[in-house]
Design an enzyme around this catalytic site. Structure first.
Site, PDB file in Angstrom:
ATOM      1  N   ARG A  95       1.130  -1.082  -0.015  1.00  0.00           N
ATOM      2  CA  ARG A  95       0.225   0.257   0.076  1.00  0.00           C
ATOM      3  C   ARG A  95       1.004   1.287   0.086  1.00  0.00           C
ATOM      4  NH1 ARG A  95      -1.985   0.811   4.778  1.00  0.00           N
ATOM      5  NH2 ARG A  95      -1.546  -0.793   5.430  1.00  0.00           N
ATOM      6  N   TYR A 237      -1.543  -3.537  -6.673  1.00  0.00           N
ATOM      7  CA  TYR A 237      -1.674  -4.272  -6.085  1.00  0.00           C
ATOM      8  C   TYR A 237      -2.550  -4.309  -4.792  1.00  0.00           C
ATOM      9  CZ  TYR A 237       2.166  -7.662  -3.289  1.00  0.00           C
ATOM     10  OH  TYR A 237       2.502  -8.093  -2.300  1.00  0.00           O
ATOM     11  N   LYS A 246      -9.412  -2.452   2.574  1.00  0.00           N
ATOM     12  CA  LYS A 246      -9.525  -1.077   2.551  1.00  0.00           C
ATOM     13  C   LYS A 246     -10.340  -0.367   2.154  1.00  0.00           C
ATOM     14  CE  LYS A 246      -6.776  -3.789   4.464  1.00  0.00           C
ATOM     15  NZ  LYS A 246      -6.125  -4.447   5.767  1.00  0.00           N
ATOM     16  N   HIS A 266     -10.507  -2.875  11.542  1.00  0.00           N
ATOM     17  CA  HIS A 266      -9.506  -3.571  10.564  1.00  0.00           C
ATOM     18  C   HIS A 266      -8.847  -5.025  11.854  1.00  0.00           C
ATOM     19  CE1 HIS A 266      -4.758  -3.827   8.894  1.00  0.00           C
ATOM     20  NE2 HIS A 266      -5.892  -4.678   9.086  1.00  0.00           N
ATOM     21  N   SER A 288      -1.227  -3.564  10.124  1.00  0.00           N
ATOM     22  CA  SER A 288      -1.090  -4.862   8.596  1.00  0.00           C
ATOM     23  C   SER A 288       0.322  -5.303   9.361  1.00  0.00           C
ATOM     24  CB  SER A 288      -0.269  -3.906   7.858  1.00  0.00           C
ATOM     25  OG  SER A 288      -1.682  -3.056   7.539  1.00  0.00           O
ATOM     26  N   ALA A 289      -0.035  -6.962   8.688  1.00  0.00           N
ATOM     27  CA  ALA A 289       1.953  -7.575   9.016  1.00  0.00           C
ATOM     28  C   ALA A 289       1.991  -7.919  10.706  1.00  0.00           C
ATOM     29  CB  ALA A 289       2.387  -7.464   8.494  1.00  0.00           C
ATOM     30  N   CYS A 290       0.990  -7.907  11.481  1.00  0.00           N
ATOM     31  CA  CYS A 290       0.978  -7.759  13.044  1.00  0.00           C
ATOM     32  C   CYS A 290       0.335  -8.989  13.453  1.00  0.00           C
ATOM     33  CB  CYS A 290       0.723  -6.927  13.599  1.00  0.00           C
ATOM     34  SG  CYS A 290       1.631  -4.914  13.876  1.00  0.00           S
ATOM     35  N   GLY A 291       0.039  -9.349  12.726  1.00  0.00           N
ATOM     36  CA  GLY A 291      -0.523 -11.397  13.464  1.00  0.00           C
ATOM     37  C   GLY A 291      -2.770 -11.473  13.265  1.00  0.00           C
ATOM     38  N   ASP A 313      -8.931  -9.914   8.317  1.00  0.00           N
ATOM     39  CA  ASP A 313      -9.084  -8.587   8.382  1.00  0.00           C
ATOM     40  C   ASP A 313      -9.846  -7.507   8.237  1.00  0.00           C
ATOM     41  OD1 ASP A 313      -6.618  -7.047   7.389  1.00  0.00           O
ATOM     42  OD2 ASP A 313      -7.423  -6.634   5.462  1.00  0.00           O
ATOM     43  N   ARG A 425       2.700 -12.029  -0.947  1.00  0.00           N
ATOM     44  CA  ARG A 425       1.176 -12.720  -0.318  1.00  0.00           C
ATOM     45  C   ARG A 425       1.073 -13.587  -1.231  1.00  0.00           C
ATOM     46  NH1 ARG A 425      -1.877  -8.650   4.279  1.00  0.00           N
ATOM     47  NH2 ARG A 425      -0.309  -7.133   4.289  1.00  0.00           N
TER      48      ARG A 425
HETATM   49  P1  GTP Z   1      -2.383  -7.648   7.042  1.00  0.00           P
HETATM   50  O1  GTP Z   1      -3.077  -8.891   6.421  1.00  0.00           O
HETATM   51  O2  GTP Z   1      -1.417  -6.510   6.335  1.00  0.00           O
HETATM   52  O3  GTP Z   1      -2.978  -7.238   7.580  1.00  0.00           O
HETATM   53  O4  GTP Z   1      -1.697  -8.690   8.408  1.00  0.00           O
HETATM   54  P2  GTP Z   1      -2.469  -9.472   9.426  1.00  0.00           P
HETATM   55  O5  GTP Z   1      -2.330  -9.015  10.939  1.00  0.00           O
HETATM   56  O6  GTP Z   1      -2.566 -11.005   9.293  1.00  0.00           O
HETATM   57  O7  GTP Z   1      -1.327 -10.368  10.223  1.00  0.00           O
HETATM   58  P3  GTP Z   1      -0.387 -11.743   9.851  1.00  0.00           P
HETATM   59  O8  GTP Z   1      -1.250 -12.428  10.129  1.00  0.00           O
HETATM   60  O9  GTP Z   1       0.023 -12.010   8.351  1.00  0.00           O
HETATM   61  O10 GTP Z   1       1.492 -12.127  10.719  1.00  0.00           O
HETATM   62  C1  GTP Z   1       2.233 -10.809  10.104  1.00  0.00           C
HETATM   63  C2  GTP Z   1       3.593 -11.528   9.997  1.00  0.00           C
HETATM   64  O11 GTP Z   1       3.807 -11.525  11.568  1.00  0.00           O
HETATM   65  C3  GTP Z   1       4.267 -12.811   9.712  1.00  0.00           C
HETATM   66  O12 GTP Z   1       5.232 -13.504   9.474  1.00  0.00           O
HETATM   67  C4  GTP Z   1       3.667 -13.836  10.486  1.00  0.00           C
HETATM   68  O13 GTP Z   1       5.009 -15.096  11.043  1.00  0.00           O
HETATM   69  C5  GTP Z   1       4.311 -13.749  12.296  1.00  0.00           C
HETATM   70  N1  GTP Z   1       3.465 -13.530  13.762  1.00  0.00           N
HETATM   71  C6  GTP Z   1       1.860 -13.406  13.902  1.00  0.00           C
HETATM   72  N2  GTP Z   1       1.710 -13.772  14.898  1.00  0.00           N
HETATM   73  C7  GTP Z   1       2.546 -13.853  15.537  1.00  0.00           C
HETATM   74  C8  GTP Z   1       3.624 -14.009  17.096  1.00  0.00           C
HETATM   75  O14 GTP Z   1       2.088 -14.754  17.698  1.00  0.00           O
HETATM   76  N3  GTP Z   1       4.726 -14.268  17.069  1.00  0.00           N
HETATM   77  C9  GTP Z   1       5.373 -13.773  16.280  1.00  0.00           C
HETATM   78  N4  GTP Z   1       6.546 -13.574  16.989  1.00  0.00           N
HETATM   79  N5  GTP Z   1       5.382 -13.706  15.292  1.00  0.00           N
HETATM   80  C10 GTP Z   1       3.684 -13.472  14.798  1.00  0.00           C
HETATM   81  C1  SPV Z   2      -3.150  -4.562   5.181  1.00  0.00           C
HETATM   82  O1  SPV Z   2      -1.898  -3.814   4.560  1.00  0.00           O
HETATM   83  O2  SPV Z   2      -3.110  -4.511   6.721  1.00  0.00           O
HETATM   84  C2  SPV Z   2      -3.546  -4.981   4.700  1.00  0.00           C
HETATM   85  C3  SPV Z   2      -2.857  -5.914   3.491  1.00  0.00           C
HETATM   86  O3  SPV Z   2      -4.191  -6.050   5.051  1.00  0.00           O
HETATM   87  S1  SPV Z   2      -3.136  -4.772   2.203  1.00  0.00           S
HETATM   88  O4  SPV Z   2      -4.477  -5.231   1.549  1.00  0.00           O
HETATM   89  O5  SPV Z   2      -2.346  -4.840   1.008  1.00  0.00           O
HETATM   90  O6  SPV Z   2      -3.805  -3.221   2.724  1.00  0.00           O
HETATM   91 MN    MN Z   3      -4.784  -5.520   7.098  1.00  0.00          MN
END
Ligand code: GTP
Ligand code: SPV
Ligand code: MN
Length: 673
Positions: A95, A237, A246, A266, A288-291, A313, A425
Site C-alpha cells: 500500500r 497491488y 481497505k 481492521h 498490518s502484518a502484526c498477526g 482482516d 502475499r
Molecule cells: P495484514 O494482512 O497486513 O493486515 O496482516 P496480519 O495482521 O494478518 O498479519 P499476519 O498474521 O499475516 O502476520 C504477519 C507476520 O507476523 C507473519 O510473518 C507472522 O509470522 C508474524 N506473526 C504473527 N503472529 C505472531 C506471533 O504471535 N508471534 C510472532 N513472533 N510473530 C507473529
Molecule cells: C494490510 O496492509 O493491512 C493488508 C494488506 O491487509 S492490503 O490489502 O494490501 O492493504
Molecule cells: Mn490488513
C-alpha cells in the site's frame, strides 16, 4: 451522417484530431450501474468491456490468458491445482499511504491523520489521468458484495478495472458476479469504484508482466467519503487496487458506520470453544502484518480448546437490540502475508493455499511450486526470486536463499536480500480454510442471518518493550483509550522509510480512517452511550506477542501459545479468575496463565521467568508511553489534516473522556510503586 468540418484560415479543413473510439456500453438492468460504466467507458476508452460473472470458467480463462501474456506463472497443478504466481513491478509491492487521499469537502473532515485534497481538484486531476488510460486494454466490470449476499449487514460495490489480476483476486476476496447484479435489481445501491493500472497500450504495443504507473507520484488511492466513491489509479497491488478491501470495507465503510451507528474495523473475527463446549467470539485489531491472519486461524496449544476462523482482516459490527455487537466478515478470502507462514506457525493458512490460490512476489521452485523465507521447509537448490531473477540455497542454512550460489547466511543477512518480498502475499479462498466457522462466515448465528455476538475485543501491535502480554480495560472508555493509544512498529505492508520504527496506530486504523480521527474516537465512545445495554458490550483487552529481550529474542513464543492468553480472557469473562489491578489496567496473575502442554520445541514453549516479566507494569516505560500518547493527542488537536503545516483553530479535539482517562492513568502511575 455528415461530419462538420471546421474551416481553417486558408479555407481548408483542419485535420480532425483522431476522436477516441468508444465501444458500446453493455446493458445493465440497474440504471445507476449502467451510468457508472458508461461514464468511465467514455473517459477511459478501453478496447472492449467484459462483465465479471463470478463463474469458474471465466475466472480460469482470465488466468490462462494471463499465463499466455507472461503475467501469471501456472504452478504445478498436481501440487497446487488452480494456483498461479504473479510478480509485481518493483514500485508496486504494498500500500502507498503517502498517495492515499480522503477527499472530503472540508479538510478538517479528513482530519490530522489523512492526506487531503479538495475533491473538485482531485476529480479534475484524476479525470485527466484516466482519459484514454484503458486504450489497448479490456475494461472489466466487477459487481461484488462485501458480506454474504442478502445479509442485512452486507453492502455492494461495482469496481471497474483494467487489471485482470484485480479481477481474479476480487473473485477470491469478495463474492462477485451475476448474483450481485441480480440482488441489486433495478435500483439497488452500491459503492461505485473505478480503478486503472494507468498504463495504456499503443496500437500493437506488447503488454508487460505487471503494468502500473512506475512513478509513485502518479499513483492515487482516493476516497470521496461524502459521495461514497472510490477512485484508484496507477497501482495494481493489494489494498491499492482490490477496492472492496481497505478503500470500501474500511475507509468508506467507517464513514457510513459513523453516520449509521455501527463499526467498520481492521479486525479478525474468531470463534473459540472451551473444553466444556461454551463458545466465545473474539475480534482483534492489530496493524498490518502484526498477526491477525495468524491469530484468526491459530491451532491452540491448550488441550481441549478449539479455534475457528470467521475473518482475518476486517469486521463490520452492528449493535443488536440486546446491546451486544454482532460481527460479520465482509470478505470472502484471505490476502495473507506469505513470509513466516509455516506448518509450525500457521498450518491452517498453508492448507488454505493448497488450491485455487494466487501467490504474489514469492519464490518459484524448479518443480513449479512456491517457497518463502521461514516457510519451515528447505529452500530448493535454485529458484526464481520475486523479481524474476535466479536465487540459490544458502551455503550454511538450507532455510535461506541468496542472489548468488554459495552465499552464507551472514552474507545474505548483511546484503538485506530476501528471495520472497517481505510483503509477498497469498490470495486464498476462505472456504479452503480447514477451521472455517462456516455459520459465522456465512453471517449466521443461531441460524439467523446476522453476525456473531462479540464477547471480547483485542487491540495489539508489535512492541518490543513496555507493553505487557495482555492488559484488560477496566471500562468501555478505558478500552477506547487503549485503542486510541495503540502503537506498533511499521511493517513491510506499507511502502515507507519508517519500517521498524514505532508509530501511533490508533485501533490499527491509522491508514484506514475515512474521516477525522477525533470524530472516530467519539464514535467509539458513542457505542456505549447509545447501546441498548452497555453491560453487554464486549470486554476490551490490549495484547502484545512481540516483547523482546535485550538480545532481540522474542520473550513470548506467540502463535499457538497465544491460546493461553485467550483462555485467560475467557476466564475473566466468566469471573473465574482475579487480576492484578494496576494503574494501566488489569494484568493476569502468573498462576492464572495456563501452562499445560508446555513441553517440546523451545521456540514454541513459554519460559516462565520471561512470562513473569511481561505481565508486570514497567513503570518508567509506561510514564514515557503515556507521554507519547499525549503527544499524539496534541497533534490530533492541532492539525486540520496530515498535510497542513499550521496550528488550526478549527481542528477537532480528542474527546474529553479520553483526555481524562490519560490524566487518570498518568496520576495513578505517578503514585504506583
Ligand atoms: P495484514 O494482512 O497486513 O493486515 O496482516 P496480519 O495482521 O494478518 O498479519 P499476519 O498474521 O499475516 O502476520 C504477519 C507476520 O507476523 C507473519 O510473518 C507472522 O509470522 C508474524 N506473526 C504473527 N503472529 C505472531 C506471533 O504471535 N508471534 C510472532 N513472533 N510473530 C507473529
Ligand atoms: C494490510 O496492509 O493491512 C493488508 C494488506 O491487509 S492490503 O490489502 O494490501 O492493504
Ligand atoms: Mn490488513
Amino acid at each position: 451522417m455528415a461530419t462538420a468540418k471546421k474551416p481553417c484560415a486558408k479555407g481548408r479543413a483542419a485535420p480532425a484530431a483522431p476522436a477516441a473510439k468508444v465501444v458500446k456500453t453493455p446493458k445493465f438492468e440497474n440504471a445507476k450501474v449502467f451510468a457508472w460504466v458508461d461514464k468511465w467507458n467514455k473517459i477511459c476508452t478501453p478496447d472492449r468491456i467484459v462483465i465479471v460473472t463470478g463463474e469458474k470458467k471465466q475466472h480460469d480463462d482470465i488466468c490462462e490468458m494471463m499465463v499466455k501474456k507472461g503475467q501469471f506463472v501456472k504452478l504445478n497443478q498436481k501440487k497446487r491445482p488452480g494456483c498461479y504466481l504473479a510478480r509485481s513491478h518493483e514500485s508496486d509491492v504494498a500500500r502507498v499511504e503517502g498517495r492515499t487521499f480522503i477527499c472530503s469537502k472540508k479538510e478538517i473532515d479528513a482530519g490530522p491523520t489523512n492526506h487531503w485534497m479538495d475533491p473538485d481538484e482531485m476529480r479534475a486531476k484524476m479525470t485527466k489521468a484516466y482519459t484514454g488510460c484503458m486504450k489497448g486494454r479490456t475494461m472489466y466490470v466487477i459487481p461484488y458484495a462485501m458480506g454474504p449476499i442478502g445479509n442485512p449487514i452486507t453492502q455492494y460495490g461495482i469496481e471497474i478495472t483494467d487489471s485482470p489480476y484485480v479481477v481474479v483476486n476480487m473473485n477470491i476476496m469478495t463474492r462477485t458476479g451475476d448474483a450481485v447484479l441480480k440482488h441489486l435489481g433495478k435500483d439497488g445501491d452500491f459503492i461505485p469504484c473505478i480503478h486503472s493500472v494507468g498504463a495504456p497500450l499503443k496500437k500493437g504495443e506488447k503488454d508487460v508482466a505487471w503494468p502500473c504507473a512506475k512513478n509513485i507520484d502518479d499513483k492515487y488511492i482516493t476516497q470521496f467519503p461524502e459521495d461514497h466513491e472510490i477512485w484508484s489509479f496507477g497501482s495494481g497491488y493489494g489494498g491499492n487496487a482490490l477496492l472492496g478491501k481497505k478503500c470500501f470495507a474500511l475507509r468508506i465503510a467507517s464513514k457510513l458506520a459513523m453516520e449509521q451507528g455501527w463499526m467498520a474495523e481492521h479486525m479478525l473475527i474468531l470463534t473459540l470453544t472451551n473444553p466444556e463446549g461454551r463458545q466465545y467470539h473474539v475480534t482483534a485489531a492489530f496493524p498490518s502484518a502484526c498477526g491477525k491472519t495468524n491469530l484468526a486461524m491459530m491451532l491452540p496449544k491448550l488441550p481441549g480448546w478449539k479455534l475457528q476462523t470467521i475473518g482475518d482482516d476486517i469486521a463490520w459490527l452492528k449493535p443488536g437490540a440486546d446491546g451486544r455487537l454482532y460481527a460479520i466478515n465482509p470478505e470472502n478470502g484471505f490476502f495473507g502475508v506469505a513470509p513466516g507462514t509455516s506448518m509450525d506457525s500457521n498450518p491452517n493458512a498453508l492448507a488454505s493455499c493448497k488450491k485455487n490460490t494466487i501467490f504474489t512476489n514469492v519464490v518459484l521452485t524448479p518443480d513449479g511450486d512456491i517457497w518463502w523465507e521461514d516457510m519451515g521447509v528447505d529452500a530448493p537448490e535454485e529458484g526464481v526470486d520475486w523479481k524474476g531473477n535466479p536465487c540459490y540455497r544458502c551455503a550454511d542454512d538450507p532455510k535461506r536463499m541468496g542472489p548468488k550460489p554459495g552465499m552464507t547466511k551472514a552474507e545474505i543477512k548483511e546484503s538485506g536480500y530476501v528471495a520472497a518480498h517481505k510483503n509477498s502475499r497469498f490470495t486464498a479462498p476462505a472456504i479452503n480454510c480447514p477451521v472455517l466457522d462456516k455459520d459465522g462466515f456465512n453471517g449466521k448465528f443461531n441460524k439467523k442471518p446476522t453476525g456473531v455476538p462479540i464477547d471480547a475485543m483485542l487491540f495489539g501491535g508489535r512492541r518490543p518493550s513496555t507493553i505487557p502480554l495482555v492488559n484488560e480495560a477496566k471500562s468501555w472508555t478505558h478500552g477506547v483509550f487503549m485503542g486510541s493509544a495503540a502503537g506498533s512498529e511499521v511493517t513491510a505492508a506499507i511502502i515507507s522509510n519508517d519500517v521498524g520504527k514505532v508509530r501511533r496506530d490508533p485501533m490499527a486504523m491509522l491508514p484506514f480512517f475515512g474521516y477525522n480521527v477525533c470524530d472516530y474516537f467519539q464514535h467509539w465512545l458513542e457505542m456505549e452511550r447509545t447501546s441498548a445495554n452497555p453491560a453487554n458490550l464486549p470486554r476490551v483487552y490490549f495484547v502484545n506477542w512481540f516483547r523482546k529481550t535485550d538480545k532481540g529474542e522474542f520473550m513470548w513464543p506467540g502463535f499457538g501459545d497465544n491460546s493461553r492468553v485467550l483462555k485467560w480472557i475467557c476466564d475473566r469473562i466468566e469471573g473465574k479468575v482475579g487480576a492484578n489491578e494496576t494503574a494501566i489496567g488489569n494484568l493476569p496473575k502468573f498462576e492464572d496463565i495456563d501452562l499445560s502442554n508446555n513441553e517440546g520445541d523451545p521456540r514454541f514453549t513459554v519460559n516462565p521467568a520471561l512470562l513473569k516479566k511481561i505481565i508486570t507494569v514497567d513503570k518508567a516505560g509506561w510514564i514515557k508511553e503515556i507521554e507519547t500518547v499525549g503527544e499524539s493527542y496534541d497533534e490530533y488537536d492541532r492539525k486540520a489534516s496530515k498535510d497542513s503545516k499550521e496550528v488550526n483553530p478549527n481542528a477537532r479535539r480528542v474527546p474529553a473522556a479520553l483526555r481524562a482517562k490519560l490524566a487518570e492513568i498518568k496520576a495513578a502511575l505517578a503514585k504506583a510503586k
